[in-house]
Design an enzyme around this catalytic site. Sequence first.
Site, mmCIF file in Angstrom:
data_model
loop_
_atom_site.group_PDB
_atom_site.id
_atom_site.type_symbol
_atom_site.label_atom_id
_atom_site.label_comp_id
_atom_site.label_asym_id
_atom_site.label_seq_id
_atom_site.Cartn_x
_atom_site.Cartn_y
_atom_site.Cartn_z
ATOM 1 N N ASN A 61 -37.304 76.762 4.810
ATOM 2 C CA ASN A 61 -36.253 77.769 4.784
ATOM 3 C C ASN A 61 -36.855 79.168 4.829
ATOM 4 O O ASN A 61 -37.933 79.426 4.303
ATOM 5 C CB ASN A 61 -35.309 77.590 3.586
ATOM 6 C CG ASN A 61 -35.983 77.631 2.234
ATOM 7 O OD1 ASN A 61 -37.037 77.039 2.034
ATOM 8 N ND2 ASN A 61 -35.346 78.306 1.285
ATOM 9 N N GLU A 63 -35.476 82.953 4.167
ATOM 10 C CA GLU A 63 -34.388 83.816 3.689
ATOM 11 C C GLU A 63 -34.536 85.226 4.230
ATOM 12 O O GLU A 63 -35.586 85.599 4.758
ATOM 13 C CB GLU A 63 -34.375 83.840 2.157
ATOM 14 C CG GLU A 63 -34.033 82.506 1.560
ATOM 15 C CD GLU A 63 -33.986 82.511 0.039
ATOM 16 O OE1 GLU A 63 -33.525 81.500 -0.504
ATOM 17 O OE2 GLU A 63 -34.403 83.488 -0.608
ATOM 18 N N CYS A 72 -32.028 77.554 7.130
ATOM 19 C CA CYS A 72 -32.460 76.411 6.333
ATOM 20 C C CYS A 72 -33.641 75.704 6.989
ATOM 21 O O CYS A 72 -33.838 75.781 8.200
ATOM 22 C CB CYS A 72 -31.313 75.414 6.187
ATOM 23 S SG CYS A 72 -29.875 76.047 5.319
ATOM 24 N N GLU A 74 -34.102 72.511 7.543
ATOM 25 C CA GLU A 74 -33.710 71.463 8.478
ATOM 26 C C GLU A 74 -33.421 72.036 9.858
ATOM 27 O O GLU A 74 -33.881 71.505 10.877
ATOM 28 C CB GLU A 74 -32.461 70.725 7.972
ATOM 29 C CG GLU A 74 -32.647 70.027 6.651
ATOM 30 C CD GLU A 74 -32.273 70.885 5.440
ATOM 31 O OE1 GLU A 74 -32.692 72.065 5.380
ATOM 32 O OE2 GLU A 74 -31.576 70.371 4.548
ATOM 33 N N CYS A 111 -27.493 70.937 3.433
ATOM 34 C CA CYS A 111 -26.224 71.648 3.261
ATOM 35 C C CYS A 111 -25.258 71.225 4.377
ATOM 36 O O CYS A 111 -25.638 70.538 5.328
ATOM 37 C CB CYS A 111 -26.448 73.163 3.282
ATOM 38 S SG CYS A 111 -26.809 73.833 4.929
ATOM 39 N N CYS A 114 -26.322 72.247 7.980
ATOM 40 C CA CYS A 114 -27.405 71.399 8.506
ATOM 41 C C CYS A 114 -26.895 70.005 8.850
ATOM 42 O O CYS A 114 -27.296 69.417 9.849
ATOM 43 C CB CYS A 114 -28.554 71.324 7.509
ATOM 44 S SG CYS A 114 -29.446 72.891 7.365
#
Length: 161
Positions: A61, A63, A72, A74, A111, A114
């Site tokens: 990830n 940010e 993210c 993934e 999430c 994803c």
Amino acid sequence: MEEHLYQFKYKMLSLSELDKQDQALILSAIKSREQAYAPYSSFWVGAALLLSNGVVITGNNQENAAYPSGLCAERTALFYAKANYPKEKILKIAICGDNSSAPQGEITTPCGNCRQALLEYECTQGSPITVFCASTQGKVLEIDSIKNLLPFCFELLYKPS
């Protein structure tokens, strides 16, 4: 009124119960997690994809202060894989997360964004993607298809050739 219970099969395993290839995939996700950029959430996630040609792609990830500009783990791995290996199928994905405010050893699952992105690739490739959600302590949740993580999902009606 009719009620239905949504159920799906999954396995709870330890890392040592998996074959060497799956162990290596999970260890790649764990290693990738260590490189995550998560100064705001302190939630570090790594992902590793196994492609049909045997290549493993990792991501973590990333940010950004201008939330939600980050991405993210993934989807970082997924989009890189499809940009660089567009004809290869995704066979498996391993995910490992660690949050400084959560109890050690918890399993991280993808999430909703994803899950939907992974589902689209699963649908277009016409075969399931196995999901391994691993804790930093060696617990592993194995799920045989993204569809099992996204009940009543929005599926593509058009499948590109």
